[in-house]
Design a protein around this motif. Structure first.
Motif, short mmCIF file in Angstrom:
data_model
loop_
_atom_site.label_atom_id
_atom_site.label_comp_id
_atom_site.label_asym_id
_atom_site.label_seq_id
_atom_site.Cartn_x
_atom_site.Cartn_y
_atom_site.Cartn_z
N GLU A 96 0.82 -1.21 0.00
CA GLU A 96 0.00 0.00 0.00
C GLU A 96 0.85 1.26 0.00
O GLU A 96 0.60 2.21 -0.76
CB GLU A 96 -0.89 -0.04 1.25
N TYR A 99 2.51 1.82 -3.37
CA TYR A 99 1.56 2.36 -4.33
C TYR A 99 1.33 3.86 -4.09
O TYR A 99 1.28 4.64 -5.05
CB TYR A 99 0.24 1.60 -4.22
N ILE A 100 1.24 4.27 -2.84
CA ILE A 100 1.06 5.70 -2.53
C ILE A 100 2.26 6.51 -2.99
O ILE A 100 2.11 7.56 -3.63
CB ILE A 100 0.80 5.89 -1.03
N CYS A 101 3.48 6.03 -2.70
CA CYS A 101 4.70 6.74 -3.13
C CYS A 101 4.80 6.80 -4.64
O CYS A 101 5.19 7.83 -5.21
CB CYS A 101 5.93 6.07 -2.55
N PHE A 102 4.44 5.72 -5.31
CA PHE A 102 4.47 5.67 -6.77
C PHE A 102 3.53 6.72 -7.35
O PHE A 102 3.89 7.47 -8.26
CB PHE A 102 4.10 4.27 -7.24
N CYS A 103 2.32 6.80 -6.82
CA CYS A 103 1.33 7.77 -7.33
C CYS A 103 1.77 9.20 -7.07
O CYS A 103 1.66 10.06 -7.95
CB CYS A 103 -0.03 7.51 -6.70
N ILE A 104 2.31 9.47 -5.89
CA ILE A 104 2.75 10.83 -5.56
C ILE A 104 3.91 11.25 -6.46
O ILE A 104 3.96 12.38 -6.94
CB ILE A 104 3.14 10.93 -4.07
N SER A 105 4.84 10.33 -6.70
CA SER A 105 5.98 10.69 -7.56
C SER A 105 5.53 10.94 -9.00
O SER A 105 6.02 11.86 -9.65
CB SER A 105 7.05 9.61 -7.51
N TRP A 106 4.58 10.16 -9.51
CA TRP A 106 4.08 10.41 -10.86
C TRP A 106 3.32 11.72 -10.94
O TRP A 106 3.43 12.45 -11.94
CB TRP A 106 3.19 9.26 -11.33
N ILE A 107 2.56 12.05 -9.92
CA ILE A 107 1.86 13.34 -9.91
C ILE A 107 2.86 14.49 -9.91
O ILE A 107 2.69 15.46 -10.65
CB ILE A 107 0.90 13.42 -8.71
#
Length: 127
Positions: A96, A99-107
């Motif tokens: 989890e 996934y949160i770190c991945f989404c924040i970095s892409w944003i």
């Protein structure tokens, strides 16, 4: 680190000669304070997520008496069942948080790509 790299890139790309000392001071602050803040925040999120998943798994195991009784009848112990539930909760929490770190970095990277074209700075390569 993936969050702060785009911020540092945007700071460097948008400074002028007059604002360079102030911006470079803020970049150093982000560079030095980010690991401590990230470590504390990730530890807190991992612990909270693991506890939440562990409580959820324990609740499911309490409701599924047939599964627990069949596991215990096959020679399993309550301790090993508890250990498997804790390990599964830890895996779910790491998944989890990743996934949160991945989404924040892409944003953050998308915001950097969508930013307006920056003005030339003293670091801009002249051709």
């Amino acid at each position: 680190p993936f969050i702060f790299l785009p911020i540092i890139a945007m700071c460097i790309a948008s400074f002028t000669a007059e604002s360079a000392p102030r911006i470079l001071a803020y970049v150093q602050l982000a560079r030095t304070a980010a690991p401590a803040c990230n470590g504390a925040l990730l530890t807190l999120l991992l612990r909270q997520s693991r506890d939440t998943h562990s409580a959820y798994i324990s609740e499911i195991l309490a409701l599924e008496n047939d599964i627990v009784s069949s596991y215990l009848s096959q020679g399993g112990t309550v301790t090993s069942l508890k250990q498997m539930a804790t390990e599964h909760a830890a895996v779910l929490s790491f998944q989890e948080i990743f996934y949160i770190c991945f989404c924040i970095s892409w944003i953050a990277l998308l915001l950097l790509l969508l930013a307006a074209k920056f003005k030339p700075t003293p670091l801009t390569v002249r051709q």
